[in-house]
Design a protein around this motif. Structure first.
Motif, PDB file in Angstrom:
ATOM      1  N   ALA A  16     -49.190  33.277  54.326  1.00 35.14           N
ATOM      2  CA  ALA A  16     -48.769  31.568  54.650  1.00 35.14           C
ATOM      3  C   ALA A  16     -49.587  30.741  53.104  1.00 35.14           C
ATOM      4  O   ALA A  16     -48.857  29.218  53.250  1.00 35.14           O
ATOM      5  N   VAL A  17     -50.447  30.824  53.594  1.00 32.44           N
ATOM      6  CA  VAL A  17     -52.048  29.608  52.959  1.00 32.44           C
ATOM      7  C   VAL A  17     -51.048  29.412  52.337  1.00 32.44           C
ATOM      8  O   VAL A  17     -51.327  28.103  51.224  1.00 32.44           O
ATOM      9  N   VAL A  21     -50.155  26.356  50.296  1.00 34.75           N
ATOM     10  CA  VAL A  21     -51.240  25.302  48.734  1.00 34.75           C
ATOM     11  C   VAL A  21     -50.083  25.837  47.463  1.00 34.75           C
ATOM     12  O   VAL A  21     -50.439  24.574  46.711  1.00 34.75           O
ATOM     13  N   SER A  22     -49.949  26.281  46.982  1.00 33.70           N
ATOM     14  CA  SER A  22     -49.611  26.961  45.578  1.00 33.70           C
ATOM     15  C   SER A  22     -47.676  26.150  45.431  1.00 33.70           C
ATOM     16  O   SER A  22     -47.215  25.653  44.639  1.00 33.70           O
ATOM     17  N   VAL A  46     -39.043  26.335  52.960  1.00 36.86           N
ATOM     18  CA  VAL A  46     -39.227  27.606  53.522  1.00 36.86           C
ATOM     19  C   VAL A  46     -39.651  28.050  54.509  1.00 36.86           C
ATOM     20  O   VAL A  46     -39.452  28.870  55.164  1.00 36.86           O
ATOM     21  N   LEU A  47     -40.808  27.211  55.213  1.00 36.61           N
ATOM     22  CA  LEU A  47     -41.371  27.920  56.211  1.00 36.61           C
ATOM     23  C   LEU A  47     -40.424  27.842  57.667  1.00 36.61           C
ATOM     24  O   LEU A  47     -40.317  27.791  58.752  1.00 36.61           O
ATOM     25  N   LEU A  48     -39.630  26.260  57.608  1.00 39.01           N
ATOM     26  CA  LEU A  48     -39.200  25.955  58.616  1.00 39.01           C
ATOM     27  C   LEU A  48     -37.563  27.048  58.106  1.00 39.01           C
ATOM     28  O   LEU A  48     -37.424  26.356  59.309  1.00 39.01           O
ATOM     29  N   ALA A  49     -36.835  27.375  57.541  1.00 33.68           N
ATOM     30  CA  ALA A  49     -36.119  28.105  56.936  1.00 33.68           C
ATOM     31  C   ALA A  49     -36.592  29.181  57.623  1.00 33.68           C
ATOM     32  O   ALA A  49     -35.617  30.398  58.673  1.00 33.68           O
ATOM     33  N   LEU A  50     -37.518  29.789  57.428  1.00 36.09           N
ATOM     34  CA  LEU A  50     -37.839  31.305  58.090  1.00 36.09           C
ATOM     35  C   LEU A  50     -38.320  31.102  59.532  1.00 36.09           C
ATOM     36  O   LEU A  50     -37.906  32.104  60.496  1.00 36.09           O
TER      37      LEU A  50
END
Length: 108
Positions: A16-17, A21-22, A46-50
């Motif tokens: 995730a990190v 960063v990428s 993307v992380l909020l969708a997950l």
């Protein structure tokens, strides 16, 4: 069990990190019928969708488990009722043999 937790959690967090960063470029997100437009970094979208998918999945699982939880509560109540009936119907336990009979030394 804690070892398995950390073996799974640490690589997931590292991924995730690295992903965050990428993928710091901004993207525009629109919500079709609404005139709302949101500009945010790609990793955040993307992380909020997950996270939303995880929470929706947990909600669906919780709703689907309601029947099993209800049956477990009913069965626990029924078991308690039956145990109370057994306790009320069974004769009292006799005293242990050692306390019911006088000691042999006292009779001699």
């Amino acid at each position: 069990m804690k070892l398995v937790h950390w073996v799974v959690t640490l690589p997931a967090m590292a991924l995730a990190v690295i992903f965050a960063v990428s993928n710091r470029n901004g993207v525009s997100v629109t919500f079709w019928p609404l005139p709302v437009r949101l500009d945010a970094p790609l990793y955040l979208v993307v992380l909020l969708a997950l996270l939303a998918g995880f929470l929706i999945g947990e909600l669906v699982g919780w709703i689907n488990g309601s029947r099993a939880r209800r049956l477990a509560r009913e069965r626990a109540r029924r078991i308690a009722e039956l145990e109370a009936q057994i306790a009320a119907a069974s004769p009292p336990h006799p005293a242990p043999l050692a306390t019911a009979l006088p000691a042999r030394a006292a009779r001699d």
